[in-house]
Design an enzyme around this catalytic site. Structure first.
Site, PDB file in Angstrom:
ATOM      1  N   CYS A  29      -7.916  -3.821 -14.639  1.00 41.21           N
ATOM      2  CA  CYS A  29      -6.948  -4.895 -14.517  1.00 41.21           C
ATOM      3  C   CYS A  29      -7.434  -6.125 -15.275  1.00 41.21           C
ATOM      4  O   CYS A  29      -8.641  -6.309 -15.484  1.00 41.21           O
ATOM      5  CB  CYS A  29      -6.716  -5.241 -13.038  1.00 41.21           C
ATOM      6  N   TYR A  56      -7.349 -10.208  -2.794  1.00 45.21           N
ATOM      7  CA  TYR A  56      -7.014  -9.212  -1.773  1.00 45.21           C
ATOM      8  C   TYR A  56      -6.787  -7.807  -2.326  1.00 45.21           C
ATOM      9  O   TYR A  56      -6.370  -6.917  -1.598  1.00 45.21           O
ATOM     10  CB  TYR A  56      -5.775  -9.651  -0.984  1.00 45.21           C
ATOM     11  N   CYS A  57      -7.032  -7.575  -3.616  1.00 42.38           N
ATOM     12  CA  CYS A  57      -6.756  -6.262  -4.203  1.00 42.38           C
ATOM     13  C   CYS A  57      -7.619  -5.178  -3.561  1.00 42.38           C
ATOM     14  O   CYS A  57      -8.843  -5.284  -3.512  1.00 42.38           O
ATOM     15  CB  CYS A  57      -7.002  -6.285  -5.703  1.00 42.38           C
ATOM     16  N   GLY A  70      -4.483  -0.870 -10.787  1.00 41.02           N
ATOM     17  CA  GLY A  70      -4.752  -1.672 -11.974  1.00 41.02           C
ATOM     18  C   GLY A  70      -3.506  -2.296 -12.592  1.00 41.02           C
ATOM     19  O   GLY A  70      -2.501  -2.502 -11.954  1.00 41.02           O
ATOM     20  N   CYS A 113      -3.024   9.694  -1.328  1.00 40.32           N
ATOM     21  CA  CYS A 113      -2.301   8.436  -1.149  1.00 40.32           C
ATOM     22  C   CYS A 113      -3.076   7.323  -1.839  1.00 40.32           C
ATOM     23  O   CYS A 113      -4.303   7.408  -1.993  1.00 40.32           O
ATOM     24  CB  CYS A 113      -2.141   8.142   0.346  1.00 40.32           C
ATOM     25  N   ASP A 114      -2.364   6.275  -2.232  1.00 46.90           N
ATOM     26  CA  ASP A 114      -2.972   5.127  -2.891  1.00 46.90           C
ATOM     27  C   ASP A 114      -4.019   4.446  -2.013  1.00 46.90           C
ATOM     28  O   ASP A 114      -4.920   3.785  -2.519  1.00 46.90           O
ATOM     29  CB  ASP A 114      -1.859   4.128  -3.243  1.00 46.90           C
ATOM     30  N   CYS A 144       3.571   4.289  21.134  1.00 40.11           N
ATOM     31  CA  CYS A 144       4.496   4.227  19.999  1.00 40.11           C
ATOM     32  C   CYS A 144       5.658   5.196  20.182  1.00 40.11           C
ATOM     33  O   CYS A 144       6.807   4.877  19.860  1.00 40.11           O
ATOM     34  CB  CYS A 144       3.759   4.549  18.704  1.00 40.11           C
ATOM     35  N   CYS A 168      10.169   2.032  12.809  1.00 42.77           N
ATOM     36  CA  CYS A 168       8.763   1.836  12.440  1.00 42.77           C
ATOM     37  C   CYS A 168       7.982   3.135  12.272  1.00 42.77           C
ATOM     38  O   CYS A 168       7.276   3.324  11.295  1.00 42.77           O
ATOM     39  CB  CYS A 168       8.109   0.962  13.505  1.00 42.77           C
TER      40      CYS A 168
END
Length: 384
Positions: free
Chosen positions: A27, A33-34, A79, A286-287, A328, A337
């Site tokens: 990047c 906060y990345c 990035g 997942c990211d 939940c 949610c």
């Protein structure tokens, strides 16, 4: 968009959206906060700056083969994906058109910090129908707190200029606004700023970052404040902007009024449909789970279809529901949610059970706030 959260259905009833990282985590900014910057250390000793053309074309072929709907959607992430260069993205579109069947059409989405956008990029985006997700955290005094260059300089002026240029070229653009410990205190100012810019699509992304061991990073949004932030904006949106501005979390909540499934992975009952493709062809679940435990394989060795349908990825997705605490399951807003993103389910329920989402107080606040309006919408819809 909602660019980040487009969904696709194929013949095997498989839903997927791969976040493709052509330059990995590299990047030209250093946002405080990345959560992805440290993934530059994912492959120590390797110098590859961007995905090779061989891996790129192999992926494009497999992605198209996995998609049976009329629209074939690609999501380019980082990035900062524009670091790959305009010439590289021209090759991407050439490869896509080369392998695209005549009965299908292309949709490309790209998430960018906006620092490299200029007229040449905009002409390319316009000519190739790109959808842009642009990161901006509100007014300058809020945006520049955390979103700075590698040498610490503010970025707001450059990003705003990029947004105005995208509008000038008529390019569909969504604002991706992180909600953090600072801008969460200014919901009216943030929303009015985006309204004044003429923004039509907004996603509010809560910033939650755990520190090693225990505790939360100082920029983490307080859960209750996040709920209050959204409630304030919802009231303004409902009274002035329904039909004119689309705000992703409100649109998702109101899907329940029409008995529609969620499109956004964090609010689905199960997940697993949004893996990420790293620069060397590795596919991760997942990211937010890019680690050795969630590596599904490499597209040069295993097909994308096999990895999407693998027992490992199926289990990853189903665990979202299986690990949901009874607190939940019995919640009055569970349908809106579904426990939220598993990465944030690290606190305990009031009765001491693990697996509650850190953002739960905020989610309950906003979704209960929306509920009465959703019920009215549903009643009107059923009578029509």
């Amino acid at each position: 968009m909602y660019i980040i959260y487009l969904r696709y259905m194929v013949e095997t009833n498989r839903e997927f959206q791969v976040l493709i990282k052509p330059v990995g985590a590299r990047c030209n900014m250093a946002c405080t906060y990345c959560y992805y910057l440290d993934k530059q250390n994912l492959y120590p000793g390797k110098k590859a700056f961007r995905m090779s053309e061989h891996i790129l074309e192999e992926y494009i072929k497999q992605h198209i083969e996995c998609t049976s709907t009329g629209a074939v959607n690609f999501s380019w992430h980082g990035g900062e994906p524009l670091l790959a260069g305009l010439g590289y993205f021209r090759k991407i579109t050439e490869m896509q058109k080369k392998h695209l069947p005549e009965n299908k059409r292309l949709i490309n989405g790209i998430q960018t910090n906006g620092m490299l956008i200029n007229d040449e990029w905009c002409r390319f985006f316009s000519d190739n129908n790109f959808i842009i997700g642009l990161s901006m955290d509100g007014l300058s005094y809020l945006h520049d707190i955390y979103r700075r260059t590698l040498n610490g300089k503010p970025t707001f002026s450059r990003v705003k200029k990029s947004y105005m240029l995208l509008r000038e070229y008529g390019i569909s653009t969504e604002i991706l606004c992180t909600v953090n410990a600072e801008n969460v205190m200014y919901p009216v100012q943030v929303y009015e700023f985006f309204r004044a810019l003429g923004v039509e699509f907004i996603t509010f992304i809560p910033v939650v970052e755990r520190l090693p061991g225990c505790g939360l990073a100082g920029f983490t949004v307080p859960a209750g404040d996040y709920g209050a932030f959204l409630c304030t904006i919802f009231d303004q949106w409902k009274s002035q902007d329904i039909g004119r501005i689309k705000i992703q979390i409100f649109e998702e909540a109101l899907r329940t009024a029409f008995n529609q499934d969620h499109t956004l992975c964090i609010f689905k009952e199960t997940c697993g449909g949004v893996p990420i493709l790293e620069v060397n062809g590795d596919l991760y679940s997942c990211d937010h789970f890019v680690d050795s435990n969630h590596l599904l394989g490499n597209i040069q060795d295993i097909s994308l279809a096999e990895m999407l349908d693998s027992p490992e990825q199926t289990e990853f997705g189903e665990n979202k529901l299986k690990t949901l605490p009874s607190y939940c399951l019995e919640c009055e807003v569970r349908d809106m949610c579904n426990g939220g993103c598993p990465r944030n389910r690290f606190i305990s329920t009031p009765d001491g059970k693990p697996g509650l989402n850190y953002l739960c107080p905020g989610y309950k606040m906003i979704f209960n706030h929306i509920r009465s309006f959703a019920d009215k919408v549903e009643k009107v819809w059923r009578q029509s």
